[in-house]
Design an enzyme around this catalytic site. Structure first.
Site, PDB file in Angstrom:
ATOM      1  N   LYS A 137     -10.797  -3.919  -2.877  1.00 35.06           N
ATOM      2  CA  LYS A 137     -11.677  -2.749  -2.973  1.00 35.06           C
ATOM      3  C   LYS A 137     -10.930  -1.574  -3.562  1.00 35.06           C
ATOM      4  O   LYS A 137     -11.432  -0.851  -4.397  1.00 35.06           O
ATOM      5  CB  LYS A 137     -12.203  -2.366  -1.579  1.00 35.06           C
ATOM      6  N   LYS A 195       0.825  -1.212   0.000  1.00 28.53           N
ATOM      7  CA  LYS A 195       0.000   0.000   0.000  1.00 28.53           C
ATOM      8  C   LYS A 195       0.852   1.253   0.000  1.00 28.53           C
ATOM      9  O   LYS A 195       0.486   2.245  -0.628  1.00 28.53           O
ATOM     10  CB  LYS A 195      -0.988  -0.004   1.178  1.00 28.53           C
ATOM     11  N   LYS A 253      -4.920 -10.373  -5.877  1.00 24.96           N
ATOM     12  CA  LYS A 253      -6.176 -10.532  -5.151  1.00 24.96           C
ATOM     13  C   LYS A 253      -7.185  -9.465  -5.568  1.00 24.96           C
ATOM     14  O   LYS A 253      -6.809  -8.335  -5.883  1.00 24.96           O
ATOM     15  CB  LYS A 253      -5.928 -10.497  -3.642  1.00 24.96           C
TER      16      LYS A 253
HETATM   17  P1  ATP Z   1      -8.673  -2.589   0.632  1.00 21.44           P
HETATM   18  O1  ATP Z   1      -8.234  -2.735  -0.806  1.00 21.44           O
HETATM   19  O2  ATP Z   1      -9.224  -1.229   0.971  1.00 21.44           O
HETATM   20  O3  ATP Z   1      -7.646  -3.074   1.625  1.00 21.44           O
HETATM   21  P2  ATP Z   1      -9.968  -5.129   0.727  1.00 21.44           P
HETATM   22  O4  ATP Z   1     -10.732  -5.558  -0.461  1.00 21.44           O
HETATM   23  O5  ATP Z   1      -8.609  -5.716   0.932  1.00 21.44           O
HETATM   24  O6  ATP Z   1      -9.937  -3.544   0.743  1.00 21.44           O
HETATM   25  P3  ATP Z   1     -10.502  -5.224   3.558  1.00 21.44           P
HETATM   26  O7  ATP Z   1     -11.547  -4.371   4.182  1.00 21.44           O
HETATM   27  O8  ATP Z   1      -9.079  -4.813   3.687  1.00 21.44           O
HETATM   28  O9  ATP Z   1     -10.875  -5.406   1.997  1.00 21.44           O
HETATM   29  O10 ATP Z   1     -10.636  -6.719   4.082  1.00 21.44           O
HETATM   30  C1  ATP Z   1     -11.864  -7.234   4.603  1.00 21.44           C
HETATM   31  C2  ATP Z   1     -11.790  -8.740   4.667  1.00 21.44           C
HETATM   32  O11 ATP Z   1     -11.887  -9.306   3.354  1.00 21.44           O
HETATM   33  C3  ATP Z   1     -10.488  -9.293   5.258  1.00 21.44           C
HETATM   34  O12 ATP Z   1     -10.805 -10.405   6.068  1.00 21.44           O
HETATM   35  C4  ATP Z   1      -9.698  -9.730   4.053  1.00 21.44           C
HETATM   36  O13 ATP Z   1      -8.779 -10.762   4.341  1.00 21.44           O
HETATM   37  C5  ATP Z   1     -10.825 -10.224   3.154  1.00 21.44           C
HETATM   38  N1  ATP Z   1     -10.447 -10.160   1.743  1.00 21.44           N
HETATM   39  C6  ATP Z   1     -10.114  -9.040   1.060  1.00 21.44           C
HETATM   40  N2  ATP Z   1      -9.866  -9.331  -0.219  1.00 21.44           N
HETATM   41  C7  ATP Z   1     -10.036 -10.678  -0.364  1.00 21.44           C
HETATM   42  C8  ATP Z   1      -9.937 -11.577  -1.461  1.00 21.44           C
HETATM   43  N3  ATP Z   1      -9.595 -11.142  -2.667  1.00 21.44           N
HETATM   44  N4  ATP Z   1     -10.186 -12.889  -1.249  1.00 21.44           N
HETATM   45  C9  ATP Z   1     -10.541 -13.337  -0.025  1.00 21.44           C
HETATM   46  N5  ATP Z   1     -10.656 -12.540   1.059  1.00 21.44           N
HETATM   47  C10 ATP Z   1     -10.418 -11.215   0.896  1.00 21.44           C
HETATM   48 MG    MG Z   2      -7.349  -5.039   2.483  1.00 24.28          MG
END
Ligand code: ATP
Ligand code: MG
Length: 330
Positions: free
Chosen positions: A196, A112, A193
């Protein structure tokens, strides 16, 4: 009952399929066997650039999606992180137990910070705040995706470090990571992965996307050379990701799907998967809209959760502050 705890950042208007399969679905399941606490991690969301009005709206939207997906406020404590004063109070103590090098080595920080023009100290101390989120509730299990494994490990290390320095007091948490769905990949970049904040709009399947948008994204998903529908992460990351999603949402095993699509083309798989995803998401999207139509009710649910969470968190901080040698206020 053992305790389950987890959170998600309000960093987008919609959660995505990775959030759902990697975490939220597990949260809902664990409500039966566990004392459950789930929260919207707004303190974590301000570690990168953001807009205050958008944060406020995304916090409610995230809460609405938790409820719509099956988090039940009668069986779980659902709250907003910033409403619990105790999290940063514990986080400070944990930061003072963490080495600079240890924090700077975290993969999420490296990823990040490489994408930010201005890297905040908050991004560096993110894992200590996350450790506080977990340890403050004496959580036994933390349902998260694979990307959070390293942060879970540092949370465990910090609990053990605290216990050996100050006498046993904190519960050492276990990660709850379901192998098949622990990492859902970006549809356009099937080795990264789904995220968001990092995925392109076409790469991400949002719970709140319209049926049309979902179909379009699945149909334009990057696939691999060759024509055979077969699971192989190394040589067929795109098809393997689609099969994983299909299997998780339909309940059919990957082997069954491989048999069903033997001799058929990628396009057939995509058309059918689009239908499965659209049908699966539709009720979640509808219920989310219902919750969002009544923000006062939503805020009341969160207010009640904050009260219950504070009672637990304040007691832990009192215990911790006493152990580290802070004078109690009389
Ligand atoms: P950001 O990009 O803002 O970090 P994010 O998509 O990684 O957003 P988070 O809010 O950081 O989402 O994570 C929320 C939950 O979703 C965590 O438990 C994380 O491990 C899970 N998670 C995020 N992306 C994935 C993915 N691609 N596959 C499985 N689990 C995920
Ligand atoms: Mg995340």
């Amino acid at each position: 009952k053992p305790r389950s705890l987890s959170g998600m950042q309000p960093t987008a208007d919609s959660l995505h399929l990775g959030n759902y399969l990697g975490a939220l679905q597990q949260w809902v399941q664990l409500q039966d066997s566990h004392d459950a606490l789930y929260f919207i991690a707004d303190l974590h969301a301000i570690t990168v650039d953001y807009d205050p009005a958008q944060l406020r709206s995304r916090t409610r939207r995230t809460a609405a999606q938790f409820l719509a997906a099956g988090v039940d406020p009668d069986r779980s404590i659902l709250f907003v992180q910033s409403q619990i004063a105790a999290h940063p109070r514990l986080s400070w103590v944990l930061e003072c137990l963490t080495g600079m090098g240890e924090a700077a080595r975290m993969t999420q920080f490296k990823d990040k910070s490489a994408k930010q023009e201005r890297v905040s100290v908050g991004l560096l101390t993110y894992p200590m705040l996350m450790a506080a989120d977990i340890l403050i509730y004496d959580a036994d299990r933390v349902p998260v995706g694979e990307d959070q494994r390293q942060h879970l490990e540092i949370s465990r290390d910090l609990a053990e470090r605290f216990n050996s320095r100050f006498g046993k007091s904190l519960v050492v948490p276990e990660p709850h990571i379901i192998k098949q769905t622990a990492k859902v990949y970006d549809l356009q970049e099937p080795t990264a992965k789904m995220s968001k904040s990092a995925s392109s709009p076409l790469g991400i399947l949002n719970l709140l996307d319209s049926p049309k948008a979902l179909s379009k994204k699945i149909k334009s998903a990057v696939t691999d050379t060759g024509t055979e529908v077969r699971f192989d992460r190394d040589t067929k990351p795109g098809i393997s990701n689609l099969l994983t999603i299909y299997s998780a949402l339909s309940g059919k095993s990957i082997g069954t799907l491989e048999d069903e699509y033997a001799g058929k083309q990628y396009g057939h798989l995509k058309v059918d998967l689009a239908e499965v995803v659209v049908e699966y998401f539709a009720p979640i999207r509808e219920r989310t809209e219902e919750y969002l139509a009544d923000p006062a009710q939503l805020d009341a649910i969160l207010g009640d959760g904050a009260k219950r969470a504070s009672a637990i968190a304040d007691a832990t901080v009192a215990r911790v502050y006493d152990s580290v040698g802070f004078l109690p206020r009389v």
